[in-house]
Design an enzyme around this catalytic site. Sequence first.
Site, PDB file in Angstrom:
ATOM      1  N   SER A 110      30.962  12.015  -6.437  1.00  0.00           N
ATOM      2  CA  SER A 110      31.539  10.710  -7.255  1.00  0.00           C
ATOM      3  C   SER A 110      32.682  11.315  -8.236  1.00  0.00           C
ATOM      4  O   SER A 110      32.659  12.724  -8.535  1.00  0.00           O
ATOM      5  CB  SER A 110      30.473   9.928  -7.885  1.00  0.00           C
ATOM      6  OG  SER A 110      30.753   9.361  -8.855  1.00  0.00           O
ATOM      7  N   TYR A 167      22.851  10.598 -13.198  1.00  0.00           N
ATOM      8  CA  TYR A 167      23.817  10.396 -12.119  1.00  0.00           C
ATOM      9  C   TYR A 167      24.648  11.525 -12.229  1.00  0.00           C
ATOM     10  O   TYR A 167      25.178  12.093 -11.224  1.00  0.00           O
ATOM     11  CB  TYR A 167      24.321   9.096 -12.265  1.00  0.00           C
ATOM     12  CG  TYR A 167      25.352   8.658 -11.016  1.00  0.00           C
ATOM     13  CD1 TYR A 167      24.700   8.144  -9.717  1.00  0.00           C
ATOM     14  CD2 TYR A 167      26.508   8.776 -10.984  1.00  0.00           C
ATOM     15  CE1 TYR A 167      25.427   7.545  -8.849  1.00  0.00           C
ATOM     16  CE2 TYR A 167      27.580   8.306  -9.967  1.00  0.00           C
ATOM     17  CZ  TYR A 167      26.846   7.908  -8.851  1.00  0.00           C
ATOM     18  OH  TYR A 167      27.809   7.390  -7.808  1.00  0.00           O
TER      19      TYR A 167
HETATM   20  P1  NAD Z   1      24.748   1.108  -1.666  1.00  0.00           P
HETATM   21  O1  NAD Z   1      23.456   0.704  -2.929  1.00  0.00           O
HETATM   22  O2  NAD Z   1      25.715   0.136  -1.280  1.00  0.00           O
HETATM   23  O3  NAD Z   1      24.137   1.951  -0.659  1.00  0.00           O
HETATM   24  C1  NAD Z   1      23.261   2.855  -0.904  1.00  0.00           C
HETATM   25  C2  NAD Z   1      22.466   3.183   0.337  1.00  0.00           C
HETATM   26  O4  NAD Z   1      21.727   4.265   0.221  1.00  0.00           O
HETATM   27  C3  NAD Z   1      21.649   2.066   0.982  1.00  0.00           C
HETATM   28  O5  NAD Z   1      21.938   2.197   2.539  1.00  0.00           O
HETATM   29  C4  NAD Z   1      20.348   2.228   0.681  1.00  0.00           C
HETATM   30  O6  NAD Z   1      19.458   1.513   1.282  1.00  0.00           O
HETATM   31  C5  NAD Z   1      20.199   3.725   0.664  1.00  0.00           C
HETATM   32  N1  NAD Z   1      19.151   4.300  -0.079  1.00  0.00           N
HETATM   33  C6  NAD Z   1      18.912   4.205  -1.359  1.00  0.00           C
HETATM   34  N2  NAD Z   1      17.873   4.791  -1.731  1.00  0.00           N
HETATM   35  C7  NAD Z   1      17.311   5.514  -0.696  1.00  0.00           C
HETATM   36  C8  NAD Z   1      16.334   6.169  -0.371  1.00  0.00           C
HETATM   37  N3  NAD Z   1      15.459   6.615  -1.317  1.00  0.00           N
HETATM   38  N4  NAD Z   1      16.123   6.711   0.937  1.00  0.00           N
HETATM   39  C9  NAD Z   1      16.998   6.616   1.822  1.00  0.00           C
HETATM   40  N5  NAD Z   1      18.100   5.765   1.681  1.00  0.00           N
HETATM   41  C10 NAD Z   1      18.150   4.947   0.324  1.00  0.00           C
HETATM   42  O7  NAD Z   1      25.669   2.325  -2.867  1.00  0.00           O
HETATM   43  P2  NAD Z   1      27.139   2.942  -2.190  1.00  0.00           P
HETATM   44  O8  NAD Z   1      27.855   2.389  -3.389  1.00  0.00           O
HETATM   45  O9  NAD Z   1      27.412   2.697  -0.922  1.00  0.00           O
HETATM   46  O10 NAD Z   1      26.646   4.284  -2.462  1.00  0.00           O
HETATM   47  C11 NAD Z   1      26.660   5.373  -1.417  1.00  0.00           C
HETATM   48  C12 NAD Z   1      27.107   6.513  -2.168  1.00  0.00           C
HETATM   49  O11 NAD Z   1      28.365   6.769  -2.746  1.00  0.00           O
HETATM   50  C13 NAD Z   1      25.955   7.119  -3.236  1.00  0.00           C
HETATM   51  O12 NAD Z   1      25.601   8.599  -3.194  1.00  0.00           O
HETATM   52  C14 NAD Z   1      26.784   6.741  -4.656  1.00  0.00           C
HETATM   53  O13 NAD Z   1      26.514   7.471  -5.539  1.00  0.00           O
HETATM   54  C15 NAD Z   1      28.091   7.327  -4.154  1.00  0.00           C
HETATM   55  N6  NAD Z   1      29.332   6.658  -5.117  1.00  0.00           N
HETATM   56  C16 NAD Z   1      29.319   5.276  -5.015  1.00  0.00           C
HETATM   57  C17 NAD Z   1      30.310   4.799  -6.021  1.00  0.00           C
HETATM   58  C18 NAD Z   1      30.717   3.243  -5.816  1.00  0.00           C
HETATM   59  O14 NAD Z   1      31.415   2.997  -6.816  1.00  0.00           O
HETATM   60  N7  NAD Z   1      29.883   2.452  -5.419  1.00  0.00           N
HETATM   61  C19 NAD Z   1      31.311   5.479  -6.502  1.00  0.00           C
HETATM   62  C20 NAD Z   1      31.126   6.869  -6.155  1.00  0.00           C
HETATM   63  C21 NAD Z   1      29.935   7.601  -5.431  1.00  0.00           C
END
Ligand code: NAD
Length: 264
Positions: A146, A159
């Site tokens: 991130s 985080y």
């Molecule tokens: P999201 O909530 O849409 O998806 C998260 C996914 O992880 C889902 O499929 C959920 O079921 C799964 N998950 C959560 N806990 C779990 C567990 N214990 N075991 C297995 N699966 C699990 O979130 P997102 O925004 O798509 O995030 C995906 C990644 O990207 C994360 O690592 C997040 O930190 C990173 N990220 C997101 C953003 C953003 O702005 N959305 C920015 C930077 C980084």
Amino acid sequence: MKSTMLSGKTALVTGSTSGIGLGIARALAEQGANIVFNGFGDAQQIEQLHTGIGSEFGVRTAYHNADMSKPAEIAALMAFAAEQFGGVDVLVNNAGIQHVANIEDFPADKWDAIIAINLTSAFHTSRLALPGMKQNNWGRIINLASVHGLVGSKQKSAYVAAKHGLVGFTKVTALETAHTGITCNAICPGWVLTPLVQKQVDDRAAKDGIGNDAAKKALLSEKQPSGEFVTPEELGALAVFFCSPAGNQVRGVAWNMDGGWTAQ
Ligand code: NAD
């Protein structure tokens, strides 16, 4: 457009039932990779999701419900991938959660869960995937860090700590594989409008007594100069680039796609 760049290869994308992981899984399937899906959600919807992507792109897909905070379940997921597809060629460590609170109010169990899911799970999947990748002298490990792997924001201690850790882990993985056909890199997105971020939009709207659109604008204007969300499709395209021959010597980078967030 369907390509054959990853035909015959298998990609495991953790947390691919939603958001960024789903976008990356789709992009890799479009390149011909078989996909192992993982993540939480309604069993029937997940079944439709992964079989739908399989038939859309003519690839094989499977799903395993491992909880990425649990090392024994991660081992079962890796064994499942080996049994179904013969191993993992592209490993995308994407599963992640967020919790927002000041340090003194931060629940200890949330700290532990964030470190386990956002950081430690990548160690377990990588240690189990690397022997097979080394045998094939080819592999790609892509860690979803991130902007918070590069800079901090208040109220996101666990985080930010996990994502900085993941960027460090990426560098070590890249160094240990530098003389092989395996690369490891991190992707560092800014705001992406997924369920993880929608929760923060909702909290902001409630706190400031504003609507959904105004809350989105407020969050973006504070951090992301473009004023636009990054999309899962754009992140999928970056993952595809890391998997391409042009990415052979891209090793150990933390590549931000953040609308200018970390340029400030
Ligand atoms: P999201 O909530 O849409 O998806 C998260 C996914 O992880 C889902 O499929 C959920 O079921 C799964 N998950 C959560 N806990 C779990 C567990 N214990 N075991 C297995 N699966 C699990 O979130 P997102 O925004 O798509 O995030 C995906 C990644 O990207 C994360 O690592 C997040 O930190 C990173 N990220 C997101 C953003 C953003 O702005 N959305 C920015 C930077 C980084």
